[in-house]
Design a protein around this motif. Structure first.
Motif, PDB file in Angstrom:
ATOM      1  N   THR A  13      13.466  22.091  -4.403  1.00  0.00           N
ATOM      2  CA  THR A  13      14.450  21.033  -4.137  1.00  0.00           C
ATOM      3  C   THR A  13      15.481  21.486  -3.106  1.00  0.00           C
ATOM      4  N   GLU A  14      15.908  22.739  -3.157  1.00  0.00           N
ATOM      5  CA  GLU A  14      16.850  23.244  -2.155  1.00  0.00           C
ATOM      6  C   GLU A  14      16.224  23.263  -0.767  1.00  0.00           C
ATOM      7  N   ARG A  15      14.946  23.610  -0.703  1.00  0.00           N
ATOM      8  CA  ARG A  15      14.231  23.634   0.582  1.00  0.00           C
ATOM      9  C   ARG A  15      14.137  22.223   1.172  1.00  0.00           C
ATOM     10  N   ILE A  16      13.808  21.246   0.324  1.00  0.00           N
ATOM     11  CA  ILE A  16      13.722  19.856   0.790  1.00  0.00           C
ATOM     12  C   ILE A  16      15.073  19.408   1.347  1.00  0.00           C
ATOM     13  N   LEU A  17      16.146  19.644   0.596  1.00  0.00           N
ATOM     14  CA  LEU A  17      17.471  19.216   1.040  1.00  0.00           C
ATOM     15  C   LEU A  17      17.905  19.955   2.309  1.00  0.00           C
ATOM     16  N   ALA A  18      17.591  21.234   2.415  1.00  0.00           N
ATOM     17  CA  ALA A  18      17.944  21.998   3.616  1.00  0.00           C
ATOM     18  C   ALA A  18      17.212  21.444   4.836  1.00  0.00           C
ATOM     19  N   GLU A  19      15.929  21.113   4.686  1.00  0.00           N
ATOM     20  CA  GLU A  19      15.160  20.543   5.793  1.00  0.00           C
ATOM     21  C   GLU A  19      15.742  19.194   6.216  1.00  0.00           C
ATOM     22  N   ILE A  20      16.096  18.372   5.237  1.00  0.00           N
ATOM     23  CA  ILE A  20      16.660  17.060   5.536  1.00  0.00           C
ATOM     24  C   ILE A  20      18.011  17.207   6.236  1.00  0.00           C
ATOM     25  N   LYS A  21      18.854  18.109   5.750  1.00  0.00           N
ATOM     26  CA  LYS A  21      20.165  18.323   6.379  1.00  0.00           C
ATOM     27  C   LYS A  21      20.002  18.816   7.813  1.00  0.00           C
ATOM     28  N   GLY A  22      19.032  19.699   8.035  1.00  0.00           N
ATOM     29  CA  GLY A  22      18.776  20.196   9.382  1.00  0.00           C
ATOM     30  C   GLY A  22      18.323  19.080  10.310  1.00  0.00           C
ATOM     31  N   ARG A  23      17.433  18.246   9.820  1.00  0.00           N
ATOM     32  CA  ARG A  23      16.941  17.110  10.626  1.00  0.00           C
ATOM     33  C   ARG A  23      18.080  16.125  10.896  1.00  0.00           C
ATOM     34  N   MET A  24      18.927  15.885   9.885  1.00  0.00           N
ATOM     35  CA  MET A  24      20.065  14.986  10.072  1.00  0.00           C
ATOM     36  C   MET A  24      20.997  15.521  11.159  1.00  0.00           C
ATOM     37  N   MET A  25      21.263  16.821  11.122  1.00  0.00           N
ATOM     38  CA  MET A  25      22.154  17.415  12.115  1.00  0.00           C
ATOM     39  C   MET A  25      21.543  17.286  13.514  1.00  0.00           C
ATOM     40  N   GLU A  26      20.241  17.551  13.643  1.00  0.00           N
ATOM     41  CA  GLU A  26      19.569  17.381  14.931  1.00  0.00           C
ATOM     42  C   GLU A  26      19.695  15.943  15.417  1.00  0.00           C
ATOM     43  N   ASP A  27      19.434  14.993  14.526  1.00  0.00           N
ATOM     44  CA  ASP A  27      19.508  13.576  14.893  1.00  0.00           C
ATOM     45  C   ASP A  27      20.902  13.195  15.372  1.00  0.00           C
ATOM     46  N   ILE A  28      21.918  13.641  14.657  1.00  0.00           N
ATOM     47  CA  ILE A  28      23.299  13.314  15.029  1.00  0.00           C
ATOM     48  C   ILE A  28      23.635  13.880  16.402  1.00  0.00           C
ATOM     49  N   VAL A  29      23.303  15.149  16.627  1.00  0.00           N
ATOM     50  CA  VAL A  29      23.612  15.796  17.906  1.00  0.00           C
ATOM     51  C   VAL A  29      22.846  15.125  19.046  1.00  0.00           C
ATOM     52  N   LEU A  30      21.548  14.891  18.860  1.00  0.00           N
ATOM     53  CA  LEU A  30      20.747  14.248  19.895  1.00  0.00           C
ATOM     54  C   LEU A  30      21.262  12.845  20.203  1.00  0.00           C
ATOM     55  N   LEU A  31      21.518  12.084  19.174  1.00  0.00           N
ATOM     56  CA  LEU A  31      21.979  10.703  19.349  1.00  0.00           C
ATOM     57  C   LEU A  31      23.326  10.649  20.056  1.00  0.00           C
ATOM     58  N   GLU A  32      24.288  11.412  19.579  1.00  0.00           N
ATOM     59  CA  GLU A  32      25.626  11.383  20.179  1.00  0.00           C
ATOM     60  C   GLU A  32      25.620  11.918  21.608  1.00  0.00           C
ATOM     61  N   GLY A  40      23.027  26.403  31.302  1.00  0.00           N
ATOM     62  CA  GLY A  40      23.572  26.825  30.025  1.00  0.00           C
ATOM     63  C   GLY A  40      22.511  26.894  28.946  1.00  0.00           C
ATOM     64  N   LYS A  41      22.661  27.916  28.094  1.00  0.00           N
ATOM     65  CA  LYS A  41      21.782  28.092  26.931  1.00  0.00           C
ATOM     66  C   LYS A  41      22.673  28.142  25.710  1.00  0.00           C
ATOM     67  N   TYR A  42      22.378  27.270  24.737  1.00  0.00           N
ATOM     68  CA  TYR A  42      23.289  27.096  23.606  1.00  0.00           C
ATOM     69  C   TYR A  42      22.543  26.979  22.285  1.00  0.00           C
ATOM     70  N   VAL A  43      23.200  27.474  21.253  1.00  0.00           N
ATOM     71  CA  VAL A  43      22.790  27.193  19.881  1.00  0.00           C
ATOM     72  C   VAL A  43      23.944  26.415  19.264  1.00  0.00           C
ATOM     73  N   ILE A  44      23.649  25.228  18.787  1.00  0.00           N
ATOM     74  CA  ILE A  44      24.649  24.435  18.076  1.00  0.00           C
ATOM     75  C   ILE A  44      24.414  24.711  16.592  1.00  0.00           C
ATOM     76  N   TYR A  45      25.465  25.138  15.914  1.00  0.00           N
ATOM     77  CA  TYR A  45      25.329  25.517  14.506  1.00  0.00           C
ATOM     78  C   TYR A  45      26.640  25.247  13.790  1.00  0.00           C
ATOM     79  N   LYS A  53      20.764  24.286  14.822  1.00  0.00           N
ATOM     80  CA  LYS A  53      20.491  24.937  13.539  1.00  0.00           C
ATOM     81  C   LYS A  53      21.517  24.519  12.495  1.00  0.00           C
ATOM     82  N   HIS A  54      21.058  24.275  11.289  1.00  0.00           N
ATOM     83  CA  HIS A  54      21.951  23.874  10.212  1.00  0.00           C
ATOM     84  C   HIS A  54      22.685  25.084   9.623  1.00  0.00           C
ATOM     85  N   SER A  55      22.374  26.249  10.070  1.00  0.00           N
ATOM     86  CA  SER A  55      22.950  27.491   9.575  1.00  0.00           C
ATOM     87  C   SER A  55      24.382  27.695  10.073  1.00  0.00           C
ATOM     88  N   ASP A  56      25.118  28.549   9.371  1.00  0.00           N
ATOM     89  CA  ASP A  56      26.435  28.953   9.859  1.00  0.00           C
ATOM     90  C   ASP A  56      26.425  30.430  10.242  1.00  0.00           C
TER      91      ASP A  56
END
Length: 180
Positions: free
Chosen positions: A57-76, A145-150, A114-117
């Protein structure tokens, strides 16, 4: 409600796919929570140990949160950089989570999201891949520029004490989005 984010393939210039980004990412998280609740009702899943159920369950939620963060960054980013093309770039092995290509300036920026800190060199392995960068520059212009958004503090590999041949900037996701 949704926006399509293009995925381009380095190996096939004509192949283009789209990934649907939700402008309301809470919908996706709500769907994930419903999935987990339904999973908890499954007899086979309940036969797993508490440790295994929690890990899944933690893995599922982590994957979803990561995808959500990617979607938000890409969209904005796509909405704010109207003079640029914003897309994901897929290679035979690996991808850049986001490319911001300015055709007028003949430049691009490449990103991992990356959803990581935490700062981990493995996070930017594709950004440091010489062949991927050469291929990208050939097709989309000079990489400026080369960037990691986290989720951690804005810094860079060098500032964090990580030794590499070139530096990669780490951008806090909240700060990045506020600057758009």
């Amino acid at each position: 409600m949704t926006v399509d984010i293009e995925t381009r393939w380095m190996s096939d210039y004509n192949r283009k796919e789209a990934r649907t980004a939700f402008s309301q990412p809470g919908i996706r998280y709500s769907q994930a929570e419903s999935l987990i609740k339904s999973l908890m009702q499954d007899d086979k899943f309940r036969d797993l140990s508490l440790v295994e159920r929690k890990r899944v369950t933690e893995r599922i939620l982590a994957e979803i949160k990561g995808r959500m963060m990617e979607d938000i960054v890409l969209l904005e980013t796509k909405l704010s950089k109207k003079n640029c093309e914003v897309f994901r770039l897929q290679f035979a092995i690996g991808e850049f989570d986001m490319v911001v290509f300015d055709p007028e300036e003949e430049t691009c920026e490449i990103y991992e999201i990356k959803h990581s800190d935490k700062i981990v060199l493995q996070q930017c392995r594709h950004l440091l891949d010489k062949q991927k960068c050469e291929d990208t520059a050939f097709r989309y212009g000079t990489i400026i520029g080369k960037y990691v958004i986290y989720r951690g503090a804005t810094t860079s590999l060098v500032q964090a004490g990580v030794s590499t041949q070139e530096d990669v900037a780490y951008l806090n996701v909240e700060e990045y989005l506020k600057k758009l």
